[in-house]
Scaffold this active site. Structure first.
Site, mmCIF file in Angstrom:
data_model
loop_
_atom_site.group_PDB
_atom_site.id
_atom_site.type_symbol
_atom_site.label_atom_id
_atom_site.label_comp_id
_atom_site.label_asym_id
_atom_site.label_seq_id
_atom_site.Cartn_x
_atom_site.Cartn_y
_atom_site.Cartn_z
ATOM 1 N N GLY A 184 0.695 2.197 -4.447
ATOM 2 C CA GLY A 184 -0.707 1.673 -4.535
ATOM 3 C C GLY A 184 -1.669 2.700 -3.947
ATOM 4 O O GLY A 184 -1.477 3.149 -2.814
ATOM 5 N N THR A 185 -2.757 2.800 -4.359
ATOM 6 C CA THR A 185 -3.977 3.803 -3.676
ATOM 7 C C THR A 185 -5.262 2.976 -4.449
ATOM 8 O O THR A 185 -5.248 2.360 -5.451
ATOM 9 C CB THR A 185 -3.895 5.013 -4.215
ATOM 10 O OG1 THR A 185 -3.747 5.248 -5.398
ATOM 11 C CG2 THR A 185 -2.581 5.692 -3.404
ATOM 12 N N THR A 186 -6.390 3.106 -4.084
ATOM 13 C CA THR A 186 -7.119 3.978 -2.915
ATOM 14 C C THR A 186 -7.813 2.766 -2.140
ATOM 15 O O THR A 186 -8.184 1.967 -2.718
ATOM 16 C CB THR A 186 -8.010 4.999 -3.283
ATOM 17 O OG1 THR A 186 -7.254 6.112 -4.092
ATOM 18 C CG2 THR A 186 -8.782 5.639 -2.316
#
Length: 272
Positions: free
Chosen positions: A49-51
């Site tokens: 997962g990002t951001t």
């Protein structure tokens, strides 16, 4: 074992010990602690997962994250939650291996609640940041095998009457950031937007607008970052923390901000 003894809690649960739930768990059920499991020698493919962005504003601090999780070149999930309330006056956003990060956040939430119940007082904001650093350090073995967790922590310091931001590295190093910060694969682009848009004395609504702009810029240039999805009505997760506590901005308010951002970009020809 008699039926009477079978219904009793183990003696370890009744002993006076540390105010750290993580230490208790490591001593009595180490297999439940993130980072303590043995992994196969081959690499493990898991959603990431990002951001995440954090922004200080006049009355507190804001934490926002996009909703996309990726696995290699594939989109694993479009509705992943990456920003969580840690307790009444702090929030944490996760970047890195999704499953391990979410597990760590849940343990961190219990850690803070356990401390408050044992000690009869709330842990200071710096104390919370250091507790999270210790948990990240405990995950170093898994990080070396590619399952790293790099959260962003933000909260309202009741003693100093201000919002504060803390970032980390995979070894558990804890660093206080000022004004704004971002982590994740799109952080370079988000931070570039924050440098241009952030100013001292932002109101809460202005900070939400800046966060959406930063995530939108990150999504423009980073394939692992998901921008606001008008078709599915999927918006970033935004938590604000101030003297009144931790709370999340509702979808209707976020939809309005997204529409404003898109309208402004159409006017200047910035929509691709």
């Amino acid at each position: 074992m008699s039926e009477a003894n079978a219904n009793k809690l183990p003696a370890s649960y009744l002993q006076i010990g540390s105010s750290s739930f993580t230490e208790f768990l490591a001593g009595h059920a180490p297999d439940l602690v993130p980072g303590s499991r043995t992994l196969p020698r081959s690499s493990v493919e898991a959603p990431h997962g990002t951001t995440i962005v954090a922004i200080g504003y006049a009355d507190g601090v804001l934490l926002a994250g996009d909703r996309r999780a990726t696995m290699g070149n594939l989109i694993a999930n479009n509705e992943m939650l990456k920003v969580f309330a840690a307790d009444d006056y702090s929030a944490v956003g996760i970047a890195g291996t999704a499953g391990t990060a979410i597990e760590m956040v849940r343990l961190f939430q219990v850690e803070l609640e356990h401390y408050e119940k044992i000690e009869g007082t709330r842990l200071s904001l710096v104390g919370k940041a250091n507790r999270l650093a210790t948990m990240i350090r405990g995950n170093l073995g898994m990080a070396m095998q590619g399952l790293s967790v790099v959260p962003l922590f933000a909260g309202f310091d009741l003693d100093r009457d201000e919002g504060r931001i803390f970032s980390y590295d995979v070894t558990g190093g804890c660093y206080e950031e000022h004004d704004f910060h971002s982590v994740g694969s799109g952080s370079l682009f988000a931070r570039g937007a924050l440098k241009k848009l952030w100013r001292r004395g932002l109101t809460r609504d202005e900070a939400v607008h800046v966060a959406i702009e930063a995530l939108y810029d990150a999504a423009d240039d980073d394939s692992a970052t998901g921008g606001p999805d008008l078709g599915r009505r999927i918006w970033p997760t935004v938590a604000v923390v101030d003297a009144d506590g931790t709370r999340f901005v509702n979808d209707d308010a976020l939809a309005e901000v997204v529409e404003q951002v898109l309208a402004a970009r159409r006017e200047i020809g910035g929509t691709r």
